[in-house]
Write a protein that holds these residues in place. Structure first.
Motif, PDB file in Angstrom:
ATOM      1  N   VAL A   1      27.767  10.411  24.214  1.00 38.81           N
ATOM      2  CA  VAL A   1      27.412   9.197  24.554  1.00 38.81           C
ATOM      3  C   VAL A   1      27.796   8.921  26.091  1.00 38.81           C
ATOM      4  O   VAL A   1      27.329   8.162  26.631  1.00 38.81           O
ATOM      5  CB  VAL A   1      28.251   8.191  23.598  1.00 38.81           C
ATOM      6  CG1 VAL A   1      28.023   6.766  24.059  1.00 38.81           C
ATOM      7  CG2 VAL A   1      27.474   8.145  22.290  1.00 38.81           C
TER       8      VAL A   1
ATOM      9  N   ILE B   1      26.562   0.919  25.265  1.00 44.89           N
ATOM     10  CA  ILE B   1      27.675   1.761  25.088  1.00 44.89           C
ATOM     11  C   ILE B   1      28.991   1.021  25.042  1.00 44.89           C
ATOM     12  O   ILE B   1      29.866   1.354  24.232  1.00 44.89           O
ATOM     13  CB  ILE B   1      27.628   2.925  26.226  1.00 44.89           C
ATOM     14  CG1 ILE B   1      26.593   3.650  26.311  1.00 44.89           C
ATOM     15  CG2 ILE B   1      28.970   3.702  26.373  1.00 44.89           C
ATOM     16  CD1 ILE B   1      26.240   4.604  27.624  1.00 44.89           C
TER      17      ILE B   1
ATOM     18  N   GLU C   1      29.495  -0.358  21.931  1.00 38.99           N
ATOM     19  CA  GLU C   1      29.443   0.596  20.858  1.00 38.99           C
ATOM     20  C   GLU C   1      28.365   0.626  19.824  1.00 38.99           C
ATOM     21  O   GLU C   1      28.394   0.190  18.680  1.00 38.99           O
ATOM     22  CB  GLU C   1      30.793   0.750  20.127  1.00 38.99           C
ATOM     23  CG  GLU C   1      31.923   0.935  20.915  1.00 38.99           C
ATOM     24  CD  GLU C   1      33.302   1.394  20.181  1.00 38.99           C
ATOM     25  OE1 GLU C   1      33.298   0.908  18.956  1.00 38.99           O
ATOM     26  OE2 GLU C   1      34.110   1.920  20.727  1.00 38.99           O
TER      27      GLU C   1
ATOM     28  N   ILE D   1      25.447   2.084  20.293  1.00 34.84           N
ATOM     29  CA  ILE D   1      24.500   3.133  20.207  1.00 34.84           C
ATOM     30  C   ILE D   1      24.333   3.735  18.954  1.00 34.84           C
ATOM     31  O   ILE D   1      25.383   3.910  18.164  1.00 34.84           O
ATOM     32  CB  ILE D   1      25.051   3.988  21.229  1.00 34.84           C
ATOM     33  CG1 ILE D   1      25.020   3.661  22.746  1.00 34.84           C
ATOM     34  CG2 ILE D   1      24.022   5.377  21.354  1.00 34.84           C
ATOM     35  CD1 ILE D   1      23.512   3.278  23.428  1.00 34.84           C
TER      36      ILE D   1
ATOM     37  N   TRP E   1      21.068  13.276  21.410  1.00 32.13           N
ATOM     38  CA  TRP E   1      20.300  12.380  21.625  1.00 32.13           C
ATOM     39  C   TRP E   1      19.286  12.712  22.560  1.00 32.13           C
ATOM     40  O   TRP E   1      19.469  13.702  23.312  1.00 32.13           O
ATOM     41  CB  TRP E   1      21.285  11.234  22.202  1.00 32.13           C
ATOM     42  CG  TRP E   1      22.102  10.537  21.419  1.00 32.13           C
ATOM     43  CD1 TRP E   1      21.781   9.361  20.679  1.00 32.13           C
ATOM     44  CD2 TRP E   1      23.290  10.746  21.041  1.00 32.13           C
ATOM     45  NE1 TRP E   1      22.799   8.819  20.064  1.00 32.13           N
ATOM     46  CE2 TRP E   1      23.842   9.739  20.239  1.00 32.13           C
ATOM     47  CE3 TRP E   1      24.203  11.687  21.406  1.00 32.13           C
ATOM     48  CZ2 TRP E   1      25.391   9.726  19.766  1.00 32.13           C
ATOM     49  CZ3 TRP E   1      25.591  11.656  20.996  1.00 32.13           C
ATOM     50  CH2 TRP E   1      26.023  10.681  20.197  1.00 32.13           C
TER      51      TRP E   1
END
Length: 314
Positions: free
Chosen positions: A120, A161, A164, A166, A174
């Motif tokens: 991420v 992001i 949180e 995502i 991803w």
């Protein structure tokens, strides 16, 4: 023991029309529901045709490891030369968008520009490297649009992001991908049975992306023909596509006897295939609107029944 068709799957709801079609034909079949499963590697598989309908989206129905055990099950069947429709190559593609794109590209089939990332924290770097807006963020292993998000700028994903929001990726991978905006608000799904073209269906998608006022939006299962929203599906009469032969070659090379490819056409008229589905479903409302001449599940039942008649084991 008489030969049977064995349906390997993890979603009873999707099987109802197929079982009805088998019953009408009087075809012998057996349901192999794969959630928790024991596979005796020393045993000999039964005789028959094995139709794999395992889905990458099984985890959203609580069947987290069904695809993994199915992969082993298929390898066991193939080691005894059993006839598996949608075999080991097919399930490999079902579980990985990256594998799909690499194989599609090898047949000269266009796919969206894509950056692959496994963290991420690296997503913003990947977005900047792609440098195309808006863009799609999707998990490598998805299904039914699960986890697919559309972002309009880099700031939007930075905020996602931080908050949180995502979507999770089941395998930790991803894809940051170019968004191919449909030129007419629809995507096209091309269906094949027995490696031959069945029909193409257009799916209206404009309300999911074009009208979304938020910084990002999710498609969820909007494109699933087995779900709600039947009015969005229209079978294309007199369909024409110069890439059909490429699609057939791709399917054959990957052991996909029954499946579908989905593509979007951009403003320049260029087709981009963004998804391969090996556990294809059909929208019955759309099929009836064209007189029910081509009913997908009935055609699958006919194809598998013919395969069963022709099977020979020593």
């Amino acid at each position: 023991m008489d030969n049977k068709i064995y349906i390997i799957h993890e979603n009873d709801e999707w099987m109802i029309p197929l079982k009805e079609a088998f019953d009408k034909l009087g075809t012998s079949y057996e349901d192999w529901f794969i959630d928790e499963k024991i596979v005796d590697m020393q045993s000999i598989p039964p005789r028959g045709i094995f139709y794999n309908r395992m889905s990458a989206s099984s985890h959203i129905r609580g069947h987290r490891f069904a695809p993994e055990i199915t992969s082993f099950l298929i390898s066991w069947l193939e080691s005894y030369n059993r006839s598996v429709i949608n075999g080991s190559k097919a399930i490999k593609l079902e579980l990985s968008k990256i594998e799909q794109y690499l194989s599609l590209n090898s047949f000269g089939i266009k796919t969206p520009k894509t950056i692959v990332v496994n963290s991420v924290q690296l997503l913003v770097d990947a977005v900047k490297k792609l440098n195309i807006y808006p863009f799609i963020l999707k998990p490598n292993r998805g299904g039914k649009g699960t986890g697919v998000q559309l972002f309009y700028d880099c700031e939007s994903i930075e905020n996602a992001i931080k908050k949180e929001t995502i979507s999770e990726s089941l395998d930790g991978i991803w894809l940051v991908q170019e968004y191919i905006k449909p030129n007419d608000g629809t995507i096209t799904r091309v269906e094949f049975i027995g490696g031959e073209f069945l029909y193409a269906v257009k799916v209206r998608v404009s309300e999911d992306f074009d009208l979304c006022p938020a910084d990002s939006c999710q498609i969820k299962d909007s494109f699933c023909p087995a779900g709600k929203g039947g009015d969005r599906f229209t079978i294309v009469e007199q369909y024409s596509n110069t890439d059909l032969d490429k699609y057939k070659q791709f399917l054959k090379a990957n052991d996909i006897g029954i499946g579908a490819l989905e593509y979007s056409i951009n403003s320049n008229g260029e087709k981009y295939v963004y998804d391969v589905n090996t556990n294809t479903n059909y929208n019955q409302k759309a099929e009836f609107e064209v007189g029910g001449r081509k009913q997908g599940m009935s055609q699958i039942a006919l194809f598998l029944t013919e395969q069963l008649k022709n099977i020979i084991y020593e």
